[in-house]
Design an enzyme around this catalytic site. Structure first.
Site, PDB file in Angstrom:
ATOM      1  CB  CYS A  61      24.192  45.082  83.325  1.00  0.00           C
ATOM      2  SG  CYS A  61      24.709  43.415  82.865  1.00  0.00           S
ATOM      3  CG  ASN A  92      23.589  39.717  85.656  1.00  0.00           C
ATOM      4  OD1 ASN A  92      22.788  40.437  85.088  1.00  0.00           O
ATOM      5  ND2 ASN A  92      24.882  40.000  85.719  1.00  0.00           N
ATOM      6  CG  HIS A 130      23.069  45.000  87.245  1.00  0.00           C
ATOM      7  ND1 HIS A 130      22.111  44.248  86.596  1.00  0.00           N
ATOM      8  CD2 HIS A 130      24.261  44.399  86.973  1.00  0.00           C
ATOM      9  CE1 HIS A 130      22.689  43.247  85.968  1.00  0.00           C
ATOM     10  NE2 HIS A 130      23.999  43.317  86.176  1.00  0.00           N
TER      11      HIS A 130
END
Length: 338
Positions: free
Chosen positions: A132, A295, A265
């Site tokens: 990520c 996500n 993020h």
């Protein structure tokens, strides 16, 4: 030719003109129609819209159709970024592609994307695997290539098909993730764009977020699915996101009040809110897109960036703080003037 200054005794020469790197275009792509929380329940997942929204802030995500690869998503995002920058594909001499879900073990998805874009100039193309944090890693790496003078126009991409590595019987993880891609064009400039960056990793935390499988002798050894200790990830993420933010601000000689937009993020709304509180940044300055695409790992920051640019929130000259944290564990931040 750029004038050089330096000693003739073998000392490294330094360009007289300082080269900077600026983002000149953004693009993103989400596959198919949104899949709502109620849609997941209809597919047999033991969950509810209320349960997911309360814990994560996620209301929908996009899932790539069978046969669609991360480079397919990256292609669309890259075309949009190039169009926004007013650049042709063959002007790109560097592709840095962040992903944890590549098309193949090899060749790299960056090389595949280069071919799909029709780039024939022989420029460098490679993947970055920092989960990520991948886009932050990719952006920082590309900036250093450009500032060295070796490259002039980079395409930095984050693209994922995380739906392929999810256990759809584990409601604690499968509801969190989605597929998508984001890209930026980063070009050499006389004016500062990227102001500071910080990249970190600590492999001792690898067990709290991982896909522990591997391919050996033609078979998957171990689990091919994502596994996560949610509470441990939350605690670690808020700590290091705050630290990385302060690190790049300090390097640039800035304060949190100088930030126009924080783009963390997009993992979980609670992480975003906790990070903003710890940095004493108003939530009005936090770009949030996790609600509509979940996500998307390395794609989440460029996705959020592009949506905010195209939505008119982010304007030229704004100071942006981009941050990522992911399995590895990796974390990092990039401070830039848009």
């Amino acid at each position: 030719m750029t004038k050089m200054r330096g000693e003739m005794n073998g000392a490294r020469q330094i360009p007289a003109t300082v080269i900077h790197a600026r983002i000149t275009g953004t693009g993103s792509y989400l596959p198919g129609a949104p899949v709502s929380n109620d849609d997941l329940r209809a597919r047999g997942i033991d969950t509810t819209d209320e349960w997911i929204v309360e814990r994560t802030g996620i209301r929908a995500r996009h899932l790539a159709a069978e046969g669609v690869t991360s480079s397919d998503l990256a292609l669309e995002a890259s075309r949009r970024a190039l169009e926004a920058a007013g650049r042709l594909p063959d002007e790109v001499d560097l592709i840095v592609y962040a992903t944890s879900t590549p098309d193949f073990i090899f060749p790299s998805s960056a090389a595949i994307l280069q071919h799909k874009l029709g780039i024939k100039n022989g420029g460098a193309a490679f993947d970055v695997q920092a989960v990520c944090t991948g886009f932050a890693y990719g952006l920082a790496v590309a900036e250093k290539f450009i500032r060295s003078g070796s490259h002039k126009c980079a395409l930095v991409v984050g693209a994922e098909v995380f739906s392929r590595i999810l256990n759809w019987e584990d409601r604690g993880t499968c509801v969190l993730f989605g597929d998508g891609a984001g890209a930026v064009v980063l070009e050499a400039s006389e004016q500062p764009g990227i102001l500071a960056s910080a990249l970190h990793a600590d492999g001792s935390y690898s067990d709290i977020l991982s896909v522990p499988g591997q391919v050996s002798h033609g078979q998957v050894i171990g689990s091919p699915f994502l596994q996560m200790d949610g509470k441990a990830v939350f605690k670690f993420a808020v700590k290091v996101l705050s630290e990385a933010a302060l690190e790049v601000l300090g390097a640039a000689g800035m304060e949190t009040d100088d930030i126009d937009w924080l783009i963390p993020h997009q993992a979980n709304i609670r992480i975003l809110q906790a990070t903003a509180r710890k940095l004493e940044i108003s939530e009005d300055k936090v770009i949030v897109s996790v609600d509509c695409h979940g996500n998307t790992s390395a794609a989440s920051v460029p996705l959020a960036l592009d949506q905010a640019v195209r939505g008119g929130k982010i304007k030229p000259g704004d100071i942006l703080l981009l941050e990522g944290v992911g399995g590895g564990f990796t974390w990092g931040a990039v401070l830039l003037r848009f």
